[in-house]
Design a protein around this motif. Structure first.
Motif, PDB file in Angstrom:
ATOM      1  N   LYS A 721      75.058 105.888 -27.973  1.00  0.00           N
ATOM      2  CA  LYS A 721      74.976 106.389 -29.356  1.00  0.00           C
ATOM      3  C   LYS A 721      76.048 107.443 -29.632  1.00  0.00           C
ATOM      4  CE  LYS A 721      71.117 104.326 -30.775  1.00  0.00           C
ATOM      5  NZ  LYS A 721      71.044 103.485 -31.981  1.00  0.00           N
ATOM      6  N   ILE A 722      76.222 108.347 -28.677  1.00  0.00           N
ATOM      7  CA  ILE A 722      77.160 109.462 -28.861  1.00  0.00           C
ATOM      8  C   ILE A 722      78.592 108.965 -29.043  1.00  0.00           C
ATOM      9  CG2 ILE A 722      78.231 111.430 -27.676  1.00  0.00           C
ATOM     10  CD1 ILE A 722      75.429 112.017 -26.507  1.00  0.00           C
ATOM     11  N   LEU A 723      79.018 108.034 -28.185  1.00  0.00           N
ATOM     12  CA  LEU A 723      80.386 107.499 -28.276  1.00  0.00           C
ATOM     13  C   LEU A 723      80.635 106.866 -29.640  1.00  0.00           C
ATOM     14  CD1 LEU A 723      80.820 105.877 -24.738  1.00  0.00           C
ATOM     15  CD2 LEU A 723      81.879 107.994 -25.580  1.00  0.00           C
ATOM     16  N   LYS A 724      79.604 106.247 -30.192  1.00  0.00           N
ATOM     17  CA  LYS A 724      79.737 105.601 -31.504  1.00  0.00           C
ATOM     18  C   LYS A 724      79.970 106.611 -32.618  1.00  0.00           C
ATOM     19  CE  LYS A 724      77.102 101.311 -30.940  1.00  0.00           C
ATOM     20  NZ  LYS A 724      75.961 100.532 -31.462  1.00  0.00           N
ATOM     21  N   GLU A 735      87.069 105.336 -27.069  1.00  0.00           N
ATOM     22  CA  GLU A 735      87.381 103.923 -26.778  1.00  0.00           C
ATOM     23  C   GLU A 735      87.655 103.715 -25.291  1.00  0.00           C
ATOM     24  OE1 GLU A 735      87.065 100.511 -27.393  1.00  0.00           O
ATOM     25  OE2 GLU A 735      87.896 100.962 -29.384  1.00  0.00           O
ATOM     26  N   PHE A 736      88.363 104.658 -24.686  1.00  0.00           N
ATOM     27  CA  PHE A 736      88.675 104.548 -23.248  1.00  0.00           C
ATOM     28  C   PHE A 736      87.403 104.614 -22.408  1.00  0.00           C
ATOM     29  CE2 PHE A 736      89.777 106.391 -19.105  1.00  0.00           C
ATOM     30  CZ  PHE A 736      90.713 105.461 -18.672  1.00  0.00           C
ATOM     31  N   ILE A 737      86.521 105.558 -22.725  1.00  0.00           N
ATOM     32  CA  ILE A 737      85.256 105.687 -21.990  1.00  0.00           C
ATOM     33  C   ILE A 737      84.400 104.431 -22.186  1.00  0.00           C
ATOM     34  CG2 ILE A 737      83.088 106.984 -21.845  1.00  0.00           C
ATOM     35  CD1 ILE A 737      84.769 109.501 -22.621  1.00  0.00           C
ATOM     36  N   TRP A 738      84.401 103.923 -23.423  1.00  0.00           N
ATOM     37  CA  TRP A 738      83.652 102.697 -23.738  1.00  0.00           C
ATOM     38  C   TRP A 738      84.139 101.538 -22.864  1.00  0.00           C
ATOM     39  CZ3 TRP A 738      79.594 101.671 -27.027  1.00  0.00           C
ATOM     40  CH2 TRP A 738      79.328 100.337 -27.314  1.00  0.00           C
ATOM     41  N   GLN A 739      85.461 101.404 -22.730  1.00  0.00           N
ATOM     42  CA  GLN A 739      86.032 100.346 -21.896  1.00  0.00           C
ATOM     43  C   GLN A 739      85.577 100.488 -20.442  1.00  0.00           C
ATOM     44  OE1 GLN A 739      87.967  97.760 -23.143  1.00  0.00           O
ATOM     45  NE2 GLN A 739      87.367  98.665 -25.091  1.00  0.00           N
ATOM     46  N   LYS A 740      85.599 101.711 -19.939  1.00  0.00           N
ATOM     47  CA  LYS A 740      85.188 101.969 -18.560  1.00  0.00           C
ATOM     48  C   LYS A 740      83.700 101.652 -18.356  1.00  0.00           C
ATOM     49  CE  LYS A 740      88.844 103.562 -16.378  1.00  0.00           C
ATOM     50  NZ  LYS A 740      89.327 102.959 -15.115  1.00  0.00           N
ATOM     51  N   PHE A 741      82.884 102.085 -19.321  1.00  0.00           N
ATOM     52  CA  PHE A 741      81.433 101.914 -19.196  1.00  0.00           C
ATOM     53  C   PHE A 741      81.021 100.438 -19.333  1.00  0.00           C
ATOM     54  CE2 PHE A 741      79.052 106.154 -19.586  1.00  0.00           C
ATOM     55  CZ  PHE A 741      80.084 106.838 -18.949  1.00  0.00           C
ATOM     56  N   THR A 742      81.641  99.717 -20.240  1.00  0.00           N
ATOM     57  CA  THR A 742      81.300  98.295 -20.418  1.00  0.00           C
ATOM     58  C   THR A 742      81.754  97.474 -19.216  1.00  0.00           C
ATOM     59  OG1 THR A 742      83.343  98.043 -21.729  1.00  0.00           O
ATOM     60  CG2 THR A 742      81.277  98.265 -22.942  1.00  0.00           C
ATOM     61  N   GLU A 757      82.186  98.244 -33.129  1.00  0.00           N
ATOM     62  CA  GLU A 757      80.743  98.478 -33.038  1.00  0.00           C
ATOM     63  C   GLU A 757      80.192  98.998 -34.367  1.00  0.00           C
ATOM     64  OE1 GLU A 757      78.107  98.633 -30.434  1.00  0.00           O
ATOM     65  OE2 GLU A 757      79.404  96.989 -29.784  1.00  0.00           O
ATOM     66  N   PRO A 758      78.912  98.721 -34.667  1.00  0.00           N
ATOM     67  CA  PRO A 758      78.280  99.311 -35.860  1.00  0.00           C
ATOM     68  C   PRO A 758      77.950 100.777 -35.626  1.00  0.00           C
ATOM     69  CG  PRO A 758      76.691  98.008 -34.633  1.00  0.00           C
ATOM     70  CD  PRO A 758      78.011  97.799 -33.947  1.00  0.00           C
ATOM     71  N   PHE A 759      77.842 101.512 -36.706  1.00  0.00           N
ATOM     72  CA  PHE A 759      77.483 102.928 -36.603  1.00  0.00           C
ATOM     73  C   PHE A 759      76.021 103.032 -36.173  1.00  0.00           C
ATOM     74  CE2 PHE A 759      76.602 107.241 -38.144  1.00  0.00           C
ATOM     75  CZ  PHE A 759      77.742 107.898 -37.693  1.00  0.00           C
ATOM     76  N   PRO A 760      75.681 104.004 -35.323  1.00  0.00           N
ATOM     77  CA  PRO A 760      74.294 104.092 -34.812  1.00  0.00           C
ATOM     78  C   PRO A 760      73.270 104.381 -35.910  1.00  0.00           C
ATOM     79  CG  PRO A 760      75.556 106.047 -34.181  1.00  0.00           C
ATOM     80  CD  PRO A 760      76.535 105.063 -34.747  1.00  0.00           C
TER      81      PRO A 760
END
Length: 873
Positions: A721-724, A735-742, A757-760
Motif C-alpha cells: 500500500k505504501i509504495l503505491k 518503482e525500483f523497490i516494487w521491481q525487487k519485491f515482485t 497499479e491502481p491507487f490503494p
C-alpha cells in the motif's frame, strides 16, 4: 538491495523501463468522463530547463500519475516554444562570435540547428525529472501543422474584422529592431535628472510656462502643453499658444484630467509619438503626432508628422526639425547637446534629481524607446466579454481563487494586442501586397490565386513582420489536440483540457489569451481548472538571474556539482564581467563544498514540499537534505523487509494484531487526506503528512514493532500500500523497490510495473479501540525513554495504575511490544486500581517518580498513573 541508498544506481534505468512498457501512452477511450488531460507550458528552446520548469513539471507529474492510478485515461501534452525574439538574438550572438556574416537564409538555418539541439536537451531533462509525458504527442510551436493552424486562426480573425493594421506607440527595442510586449521589459529604479525648461508664451515677451522632464531630447516631438482643468495656476493659460524652445513650433496649451497638479510644475509637455500617456491624451484631443526617432534610436533627418489616427500628413507647414547638429545622434548625445542649446537660450530654469524607472529590454538589455510604428493588432474588447462571463460563472476555476480577480481586472481594462514583430524567426503573417499596396490574405500564394484569379502571383510580396510568439501560444491548448481538423478524436475526448499549471507572471499573456482565443475559435473553454504556482527564488528570496549568478540547475541538485564547476557555470557567458568577483564570493559562501548529489526523488519531494500558495517561494536546500533522508529512511525500511521477510505461502493475510490495525488506520487517514490535498493542489501539506507517516509511524514504530515477530507477512501488505501512495511523488525509488519485491515474490501483482497499479483503497473493519492501545503503548515507551535519558546506567521497572480491565487485558496480551525498549525497560506491572500511594512508595522503594501533566498521565479521558523504579542492570 544495496546497503546504502544510491539513487544514481537505479534512476537511469527506471525511466527506460517505463518507456519500454508504454506506461505513458494514452489508450483509446470513447467515454469522455474517464479522461484527464494536462498541458505543460511549452519551455522555450532558448536553453536548458531551470528550477522553475522542474518545479511546475513535478507538480503536474504528481497529479497525472495520481489520476492514472485512480483509473483515468490520462494524457499529458508537451511541446516546446520557438521563442521568436529570444532565440534569434541568441543565435545572432553565436554567429557574431564565430565572425560569420548574417543573411536571412543562413540565420534561419542556424536557428533550426539550435532548435534541434536544445529541444533534444529539454526532452532529455524532462525524462530525467521523471515527467510521465505522452511522448507520442510532442509539439513545436513552429512546426508545419502549427503554422497551418496559426494561419487559419489569423485568417478567421482578419475576415471578421478583429485584426487591423495601424500606427500606434509601442515599446521599441532599438538593438533588436522590433516591438516588444510588456512581459519583455524590466523596469529598473534609478536616480535621474529632472530638467525644468521654459516655454515662452506667443506674443508675450519674458513670459513663459515651465515644464519638468527627464527626457529633454523628446522636446522636438512636442505638440502641446497640458494642465489640469481645475488648476488655478494655469486656468488663464488654457487654449493659449507657446513656442517650442528648440524648433520654434507654435503649440497650444490644453487641459486634461490626467495631469497631476502636484507632480513637477503641474504643466506637462505632450509628445504623443514617444510617450504612452501622451499618446492617449493625443487620441482624446485629436492632436497630431511627430515621430523624431529612427528605428535604431537616433534622431531623424526629417521628422514624420501623423494625425491622431496614425495617417501620415505629407503636406505640412510645421517646422519639425531644423537643427542639423542633432541628426543621427543617439538619445544620450542628443540630450547633452539640447541642454547646451537651452542654457545658451537661457531657457533652462533648474535641474533636480528624482527617483524614477527606466524600461530595459530583457532581450538585449538596452533602454526601451517608445516609438510610433506601423503594427498589426487584434481587437480584444469583444473577445474578452465572453471570457469574463465564463470566469465569473466559475466555468473556469482558479487555484488559488485570488487569481480569478487578477485575471478579471486585466480583462476589464484590456487593450488591443500588438501581434506583429520585426524579426525573421516566427510565423509569417499570411498577408500579401501587390504593387498597388492592396491587401490579400490566404494560406499561401496558391490559395490567394484560387480566390483572386486576376492576381499575378509573381507580383505579390508577403508582409515582412512575423507574429508575436504569444499569438501561437494562445492557440496551444487546442492546436495540440488537432484543431482545426474536424472529426478529431483527440480533440473530442480531451478538450477542454482538465488542468493547466502555470506561473502567475504569465496569467495575462498566456492563460487569459488562451481563454479568449479558445472561446472564439472553438466555442469551448480551453481548460476547466487553472493552478497558479509561485515563482522559485534563491535562498535569500532574490529573483534567480544569470546576471546575478544565483541560478540553480535542477540537474546539479540531482547529480551534484563541485564548487569550482559551479562557479565556472555561473560566471560563463556573463554580459557584465564586473559581477564575476561578487558571484564567486556569494557562491563560495552559499555552497562552500559545492552541491552533493541527492537524486531525482529527493528533488521531487523537496519541490512538492515547498509548493505553497505564496507568490514568492524561497529555495531552501535544507529541505532537500531532509527529502534525501526521507528517501534513505524508506530505502532502509524496505531493505530490512527484503532481507528478513520470506515470501508468504498463502495470499490471504489477516490483520488481527494491534500493530497492523494501527498502521492500517494511519494509511486510511492518509488516503483520505491525499485526495483532499491534491484536489486543492496543496502538495506541500500532502508531503508533510507522508513524511510524518513514513519517518515516524512506519519506520520508527511499525518496523521496530514487527522486528519482535519473525516473518510477519502483514508487513508485505502494508508496504504494498505504501509504495503505491508514495509513487506519484517519488516514482523512481518506489518503482525500483516494487521491481525487487515482485521478483522476490514479496509482492504478488498482475502488473509488472508499479506505475500501472491502481491507487490503494481504504481498508475497512478496523477496531478503533485497539488503535488507541497502540497510542498508549507508544506513550509509555516515550516516557520510559525520557526517564532513561537521565539514568543511563540503570534499567526501569514501570508500574501503571488505574487501567480499565479490558485495556489491561489487551496490554497484557501484547506485552511483547515493549521489547523494542528492552534495552532500558526491565519489567512492566499493570494494575486495575490505584493503591494507597504512601504504602506503595514503601513497598516498591521508588527512587524516582515520573509524572505527566500534573502528577498524572492523561490519555483519552482515561487517567493513568505511571511510576518508574530505577534498578541496577
Amino acid at each position: 538491495m544495496h546497503n546504502r541508498y544510491n539513487p544514481n544506481y537505479f534512476e537511469k534505468i527506471i525511466y527506460k523501463l517505463w518507456e519500454k512498457n508504454n506506461t505513458f501512452y494514452t489508450k483509446k477511450n470513447n467515454k469522455k468522463i474517464n479522461n484527464f488531460s494536462i498541458i505543460m507550458p511549452p519551455p522555450n528552446i532558448t536553453g536548458n530547463l531551470h528550477i522553475g520548469h522542474a518545479f511546475q513539471q513535478i507538480i503536474m507529474d504528481i497529479i497525472i500519475r495520481y489520476k492514472k492510478m485512480k483509473g483515468k485515461n490520462t494524457t499529458w501534452i508537451m511541446g516546446t516554444d520557438h521563442a521568436g525574439i529570444a532565440t534569434q538574438i541568441l543565435v545572432e550572438k553565436k554567429i557574431n562570435v564565430l565572425n560569420k556574416t548574417i543573411s536571412d537564409k543562413y540565420l534561419l538555418s542556424e536557428i533550426w540547428k539550435w532548435k534541434k539541439k536544445y529541444e533534444k536537451k529539454i526532452h532529455k531533462q524532462t525524462k530525467i525529472l521523471g515527467s510521465s509525458v505522452d511522448w507520442s504527442k510532442i509539439h513545436f510551436t513552429l512546426d508545419k501543422y502549427f503554422s497551418y493552424a496559426v494561419k487559419k486562426a489569423f485568417i478567421k480573425l482578419y475576415k471578421n474584422n478583429l485584426i487591423y493594421k495601424t500606427k500606434k506607440i509601442v515599446h521599441w527595442d532599438k538593438k533588436a529592431r522590433t516591438v516588444l510586449s510588456d512581459l519583455e521589459i524590466n523596469n529598473k529604479k534609478t536616480i535621474l535628472k529632472n530638467w525644468y525648461i521654459k516655454y515662452p508664451l506667443q506674443n508675450k515677451k519674458k513670459k513663459y510656462l515651465v515644464i519638468a522632464t527627464t527626457r529633454p531630447e523628446t522636446i522636438l516631438g512636442d505638440v502641446a502643453l497640458a494642465v489640469h482643468p481645475k488648476d488655478k495656476r494655469y486656468i488663464n493659460y488654457i487654449n493659449k499658444k507657446v513656442i517650442n524652445p528648440l524648433n520654434n513650433n507654435i503649440i497650444q496649451v490644453i487641459s486634461d484630467d490626467y495631469i497631476k497638479p502636484q507632480k513637477g510644475t503641474g504643466c506637462m509637455k505632450i509628445t504623443p509619438a514617444h510617450d504612452f500617456h501622451d499618446f492617449d491624451i493625443a487620441q482624446r484631443h485629436k492632436l497630431n503626432m511627430i515621430n523624431i526617432l529612427n528605428l535604431n534610436g537616433t534622431i531623424k533627418k526629417k521628422s514624420d508628422l501623423y494625425n491622431y489616427k496614425g495617417k501620415k500628413i505629407t503636406s505640412n507647414t510645421i517646422n519639425l526639425n531644423n537643427n542639423a547638429k542633432l541628426i543621427n545622434l543617439n538619445t544620450k548625445k542628443v540630450r547633452k547637446k539640447i541642454i547646451k542649446i537651452l542654457k545658451k537660450k537661457k531657457l533652462l530654469k533648474k535641474i533636480e534629481k528624482v527617483k524614477s524607472t527606466i524600461p530595459y529590454s530583457n532581450k538585449t538589455n538596452c533602454v526601451i524607446e517608445p516609438i510610433l510604428t506601423n503594427q498589426w493588432y487584434i481587437k480584444m474588447s469583444s473577445l474578452s466579454l465572453k471570457a469574463i462571463d465564463y470566469i465569473k460563472q466559475d466555468k473556469i476555476i482558479f487555484y488559488p481563487n485570488k487569481y480569478k480577480k487578477i485575471c478579471l481586472s486585466w480583462m476589464y481594462n484590456i487593450k488591443d494586442w500588438c501581434i506583429s514583430r520585426q524579426i525573421k524567426w516566427g510565423h509569417k503573417i499570411p498577408i500579401w501586397y501587390n504593387k498597388k499596396k492592396e491587401i490579400f490574405i490566404g494560406l499561401n500564394k496558391k490559395d490567394i490565386k484560387t480566390k483572386y484569379k486576376h492576381i499575378k502571383i509573381n507580383e505579390l510580396k508577403q508582409e515582412k513582420s512575423v507574429l508575436d510568439t504569444w499569438f501561437s501560444s494562445s492557440l496551444y491548448s487546442f492546436v495540440c489536440l488537432g484543431w482545426p481538423k474536424k472529426n478529431n478524436n483527440k480533440f473530442k475526448n480531451f478538450y477542454p483540457i482538465s488542468l493547466v499549471v502555470s506561473g502567475f507572471d504569465i496569467i495575462f499573456f498566456w492563460i487569459s489569451r488562451m481563454i479568449m482565443m479558445s472561446l472564439y475559435l472553438t466555442k469551448k473553454i480551453p481548460f476547466k481548472k487553472v493552478f497558479i504556482t509561485g515563482l522559485i527564488r534563491d535562498e535569500k528570496g532574490a529573483k534567480m538571474s544569470k546576471s546575478i549568478g544565483n541560478v540553480i540547475d535542477p540537474l546539479d541538485l540531482i547529480k551534484g556539482i563541485s564548487l569550482n564547476e559551479l562557479i565556472h557555470k555561473r560566471t560563463k557567458n556573463l554580459i557584465n564581467k564586473n559581477n564575476i568577483k561578487k558571484i564567486k564570493l556569494n557562491t563560495k559562501k552559499t555552497f562552500p563544498n559545492g552541491i552533493k548529489p541527492h537524486g531525482i526523488d529527493a528533488l521531487r519531494f523537496m519541490l512538492a514540499s515547498i509548493n505553497t500558495p505564496n507568490i514568492k517561494i524561497n529555495l531552501n536546500l535544507n529541505i532537500l537534505k531532509n527529502s534525501y533522508h526521507f528517501c534513505n529512511k524508506l530505502w532502509n525500511a524496505c531493505r530490512y523487509i527484503y532481507q528478513n521477510i520470506k515470501p508468504p505461502k498463502k495470499i490471504k493475510i489477516h490483520f488481527s494484531s494491534l500493530v497492523d490495525q494501527w498502521i492500517i488506520n494511519k494509511i486510511n487517514y492518509l488516503i483520505i487526506r491525499y485526495k483532499k490535498y491534491l484536489y486543492s493542489y496543496r502538495t506541500d501539506l500532502l508531503c508533510k503528512e507522508i513524511f510524518i507517516f513514513i519517518k515516524y509511524h512506519f519506520c520508527d514504530w511499525y518496523i521496530e514493532f514487527i522486528k519482535i515477530k519473525k516473518n510477519n507477512h502483514q508487513v508485505l501488505f502494508i508496504i504494498h500500500k505504501i509504495l503505491k501512495f508514495i509513487h506519484p511523488i517519488t516514482p523512481f525509488i518506489t518503482e525500483f523497490i516494487w521491481q525487487k519485491f515482485t521478483k522476490h515474490k514479496l509482492i504478488i501483482s498482475k502488473n509488472q510495473l508499479l506505475s500501472k497499479e491502481p491507487f490503494p483503497c481504504i481498508i475497512k473493519h478496523i477496531n478503533k479501540k485497539n488503535i488507541k492501545i497502540i497510542s498508549l503503548i507508544k506513550k509509555i515507551i516515550i516516557i520510559s525513554r525520557k526517564i532513561k535519558s537521565k539514568n543511563l546506567n540503570k534499567l526501569i521497572n514501570l508500574y501503571i495504575f488505574n487501567i480499565p480491565l479490558d485495556i489491561k487485558q489487551i496490554l497484557y496480551q501484547n506485552k511483547c511490544l515493549f521489547k523494542i525498549s528492552s534495552s532500558y525497560i526491565n519489567k512492566i506491572f499493570l494494575f486495575h486500581k490505584i493503591k494507597n500511594l504512601t504504602n506503595l512508595k514503601k513497598k516498591v522503594k521508588i527512587n524516582k517518580i515520573f509524572f505527566r501533566k500534573k502528577k498524572i498521565f492523561y490519555h483519552k479521558e482515561k487517567y493513568f498513573l505511571i511510576f518508574a523504579e530505577m534498578v541496577e542492570r
